[in-house]
Design a protein around this motif. Structure first.
Motif, PDB file in Angstrom:
ATOM      1  N   UNK A  38       0.808  -1.224   0.000  1.00 47.76           N
ATOM      2  CA  UNK A  38       0.000   0.000   0.000  1.00 47.76           C
ATOM      3  C   UNK A  38       0.839   1.270   0.000  1.00 47.76           C
ATOM      4  N   UNK A  39       2.143   1.140   0.235  1.00 46.59           N
ATOM      5  CA  UNK A  39       2.984   2.320   0.414  1.00 46.59           C
ATOM      6  C   UNK A  39       2.989   3.274  -0.786  1.00 46.59           C
ATOM      7  N   UNK A  40       3.113   2.799  -2.039  1.00 42.55           N
ATOM      8  CA  UNK A  40       3.119   3.749  -3.164  1.00 42.55           C
ATOM      9  C   UNK A  40       1.826   4.557  -3.253  1.00 42.55           C
ATOM     10  N   UNK A  41       0.679   3.877  -3.094  1.00 41.29           N
ATOM     11  CA  UNK A  41      -0.599   4.601  -3.111  1.00 41.29           C
ATOM     12  C   UNK A  41      -0.654   5.615  -1.980  1.00 41.29           C
ATOM     13  N   UNK A  42      -0.286   5.178  -0.771  1.00 43.85           N
ATOM     14  CA  UNK A  42      -0.359   6.071   0.384  1.00 43.85           C
ATOM     15  C   UNK A  42       0.575   7.267   0.226  1.00 43.85           C
ATOM     16  N   UNK A  43       1.768   7.036  -0.323  1.00 42.98           N
ATOM     17  CA  UNK A  43       2.715   8.141  -0.513  1.00 42.98           C
ATOM     18  C   UNK A  43       2.150   9.167  -1.480  1.00 42.98           C
ATOM     19  N   UNK A  44       1.475   8.706  -2.528  1.00 44.91           N
ATOM     20  CA  UNK A  44       0.847   9.634  -3.463  1.00 44.91           C
ATOM     21  C   UNK A  44      -0.246  10.453  -2.802  1.00 44.91           C
ATOM     22  N   UNK A  45      -1.039   9.804  -1.941  1.00 45.67           N
ATOM     23  CA  UNK A  45      -2.072  10.519  -1.198  1.00 45.67           C
ATOM     24  C   UNK A  45      -1.452  11.535  -0.243  1.00 45.67           C
ATOM     25  N   UNK A  46      -0.382  11.129   0.433  1.00 44.67           N
ATOM     26  CA  UNK A  46       0.278  12.037   1.368  1.00 44.67           C
ATOM     27  C   UNK A  46       0.850  13.252   0.657  1.00 44.67           C
ATOM     28  N   UNK A  47       1.405  13.032  -0.533  1.00 49.39           N
ATOM     29  CA  UNK A  47       1.920  14.165  -1.317  1.00 49.39           C
ATOM     30  C   UNK A  47       0.805  15.169  -1.599  1.00 49.39           C
ATOM     31  N   UNK A  48      -0.378  14.653  -1.953  1.00 42.80           N
ATOM     32  CA  UNK A  48      -1.497  15.532  -2.285  1.00 42.80           C
ATOM     33  C   UNK A  48      -2.046  16.240  -1.051  1.00 42.80           C
ATOM     34  N   UNK A  49      -1.907  15.625   0.120  1.00 38.83           N
ATOM     35  CA  UNK A  49      -2.499  16.166   1.342  1.00 38.83           C
ATOM     36  C   UNK A  49      -1.525  16.986   2.173  1.00 38.83           C
ATOM     37  N   UNK A  50      -0.254  17.012   1.783  1.00 39.51           N
ATOM     38  CA  UNK A  50       0.735  17.746   2.568  1.00 39.51           C
ATOM     39  C   UNK A  50       1.208  18.982   1.820  1.00 39.51           C
ATOM     40  N   UNK A  51       1.697  19.944   2.590  1.00 42.48           N
ATOM     41  CA  UNK A  51       2.178  21.194   2.013  1.00 42.48           C
ATOM     42  C   UNK A  51       3.609  21.076   1.503  1.00 42.48           C
ATOM     43  N   UNK A  52       4.288  19.999   1.842  1.00 37.65           N
ATOM     44  CA  UNK A  52       5.644  19.786   1.333  1.00 37.65           C
ATOM     45  C   UNK A  52       6.744  20.327   2.203  1.00 37.65           C
ATOM     46  N   UNK A  53       6.416  21.113   3.227  1.00 35.10           N
ATOM     47  CA  UNK A  53       7.408  21.678   4.149  1.00 35.10           C
ATOM     48  C   UNK A  53       6.798  21.752   5.545  1.00 35.10           C
ATOM     49  N   UNK A  54       7.620  21.664   6.572  1.00 35.36           N
ATOM     50  CA  UNK A  54       7.114  21.898   7.926  1.00 35.36           C
ATOM     51  C   UNK A  54       6.957  23.389   8.193  1.00 35.36           C
ATOM     52  N   UNK A  55       6.258  23.694   9.276  1.00 30.62           N
ATOM     53  CA  UNK A  55       6.153  25.066   9.757  1.00 30.62           C
ATOM     54  C   UNK A  55       6.879  25.153  11.092  1.00 30.62           C
ATOM     55  N   UNK A  56       7.482  26.304  11.357  1.00 31.86           N
ATOM     56  CA  UNK A  56       8.236  26.512  12.593  1.00 31.86           C
ATOM     57  C   UNK A  56       7.464  27.445  13.518  1.00 31.86           C
ATOM     58  N   UNK A  57       7.335  27.039  14.777  1.00 29.61           N
ATOM     59  CA  UNK A  57       6.666  27.872  15.777  1.00 29.61           C
ATOM     60  C   UNK A  57       7.394  27.750  17.109  1.00 29.61           C
ATOM     61  N   UNK A  58       7.337  28.798  17.921  1.00 28.47           N
ATOM     62  CA  UNK A  58       7.967  28.724  19.243  1.00 28.47           C
ATOM     63  C   UNK A  58       7.147  27.846  20.185  1.00 28.47           C
ATOM     64  N   UNK A  59       7.813  27.109  21.033  1.00 28.65           N
ATOM     65  CA  UNK A  59       7.115  26.227  21.959  1.00 28.65           C
ATOM     66  C   UNK A  59       6.203  27.024  22.894  1.00 28.65           C
ATOM     67  N   UNK A  60       6.528  28.278  23.134  1.00 26.54           N
ATOM     68  CA  UNK A  60       5.655  29.113  23.971  1.00 26.54           C
ATOM     69  C   UNK A  60       4.292  29.310  23.324  1.00 26.54           C
ATOM     70  N   UNK A  61       4.238  29.288  21.984  1.00 27.79           N
ATOM     71  CA  UNK A  61       2.959  29.409  21.287  1.00 27.79           C
ATOM     72  C   UNK A  61       2.090  28.191  21.548  1.00 27.79           C
TER      73      UNK A  61
END
Length: 437
Positions: A38-61
């Motif tokens: 199932x990994x190839x199918x799931x990876x394709x779905x994840x690509x479509x559902x993700x922004x492609x980069x993480x976001x950075x935030x302070x732990x205080x937030x």
């Protein structure tokens, strides 16, 4: 302790692209949970559902968001208790909170602080997050987020002493839903705990012999993904009747929706008089709640002219809507559309400018708006992720739109920054801070 450098964290969101969510890492993360087939199918779905980069935030937030959620949540429960007393109905606080598995509180991080945009009771995407974190920081610190724990705990609290044998994940035509992968991951996670799981269309449910049944037999618990929040539609009747008869645990259920996610509650939560009157009973800081929830009011003929003149300061959303459908930014709405929505059950919510995260797309750099989704059990915060989007309102349409894992940076990362301008291929200092929630 060295203070957190907020400017440096903001700069990372503008120009750090060192930690991409790439296809090989997504496929490896999917294979670890779903298996190689199932990994190839799931990876394709994840690509479509993700922004492609993480976001950075302070732990205080994160700490600030969690405090606001607990305050707003406690007040919502106090409001639900007050309504029950007025209607002379029984109120079971513990049952309400237990059934509120996978709730979410969604925020914009505005310049004046976090603003709660809405609360959801069947918030999707929770089961995608461990995979996205694994993909962005493979081999990093374990994030410890197992969303299936919320469902298992909900059943244990609502049916103490009984074994959870079968869960049905129920939606309308689930395999056609954009977040079907989320449901599949939920099923696999529960099966790994020895629980049988079926992903079912609600039309596959029936009542018989004092039980709710699916194609494979009796169901102990329904993880409810339907947007028929009150279960009023004819196709939902077997599920509603079985829940009302106590034959099955349903999480979330209509009581949870009425207590947390009915958008009319935002009107009361932004009303100083109503909040102040209940704050003492709820044990919360009224000022914190009022600072968190933007002013919200129903749109009707009495205030239509005033709201039209002030429309640029508002977002207009249907009280019975979901998934940003029918939502209009005031600065974009036309006079024709305005005349259509007046008297059609809309709410006006004061606009809170969201924060941004830059993404490197095929056409170049593009700033995307961000909202922050915090999944909760009841109103106890469990995990957070960002959702990035490029249009007027939150949605996963367009390049770069989707979930972004949050990397929370603490005081020790005050000097975090990319290794060189333009982002070298090697990871930046932020990669060492851990992706915890």
């Amino acid at each position: 302790m060295q203070p957190i450098d907020l400017a440096a964290i903001s700069q990372l969101n503008e120009d750090c692209f060192c930690l991409p969510l790439e296809r090989p890492a997504l496929e490896a993360a999917a294979a670890a949970r779903l298996g190689a087939a199932e990994a190839p199918w799931a990876a394709g779905e994840l690509e479509a559902l993700s922004a492609g980069q993480p976001m950075f935030l302070p732990v205080s937030m994160r700490e600030d968001l969690f405090a606001r959620i607990r305050a707003v949540g406690a007040l919502l429960v106090a409001m639900a208790a007050t309504r029950a007393r007025a209607g002379q109905r029984a109120f079971d606080r513990e049952a309400l909170l237990a059934a509120g598995a996978c709730n979410s509180f969604d925020f914009h991080l505005s310049a004046s602080g976090p603003k709660l945009i809405e609360v959801n009771t069947n918030a999707g995407g929770a089961f995608l997050q461990p995979l996205l974190l694994d993909a962005v920081a493979p081999g990093g610190p374990a994030n410890g987020f197992a969303p299936e724990d919320m469902l298992i705990e909900a059943f244990a609290r609502l049916r103490p002493g009984r074994a959870l044998r079968r869960v049905a994940i129920v939606d309308e035509a689930p395999e056609t839903q954009a977040l079907y992968l989320d449901m599949r991951l939920c099923a696999v996670a529960l099966e790994a705990r020895g629980i049988e799981v079926d992903i079912l269309d609600r039309v596959d449910l029936r009542r018989e012999g004092g039980a709710l049944l699916g194609p494979r037999g009796p169901i102990d618990m329904v993880y409810n993904r339907l947007v028929d929040f009150h279960l009023r539609e004819a196709a939902s009747a077997p599920l509603l009747e079985a829940w009302e008869a106590g034959e099955v645990v349903v999480a979330p259920n209509p009581d949870v929706y009425r207590a947390f996610a009915d958008k009319h509650l935002l009107v009361a939560l932004s009303d100083a008089e109503a909040v102040t009157a209940l704050a003492g009973e709820a044990g919360v800081d009224a000022a914190l709640v009022l600072d968190t929830v933007p002013h919200t009011e129903p749109v009707d003929c009495g205030n239509a002219d005033r709201l039209w003149e002030a429309r640029r300061d508002y977002v207009f959303k249907p009280a019975q809507g979901y998934a940003s459908r029918g939502v209009y930014r005031g600065d974009k709405i036309t006079r024709k559309k305005w005349c259509e929505i007046v008297g059609e059950g809309y709410l006006a919510q004061r606009f809170a400018e969201p924060s941004q995260r830059a993404l490197r797309l095929a056409a170049g750099l593009a700033a995307h708006k961000a909202d922050i989704r915090v999944w909760t059990h009841g109103f106890e915060p469990v995990f957070a992720a960002a959702r990035l989007y490029g249009g007027q309102v939150t949605g996963f349409r367009g390049e770069g739109a989707g979930f972004a894992p949050i990397l929370w940076l603490g005081a020790s990362s005050a000097g975090a920054g990319c290794v060189e301008a333009g982002c070298a291929d090697e990871p930046c200092a932020c990669a060492t801070t851990g992706a915890t929630s």
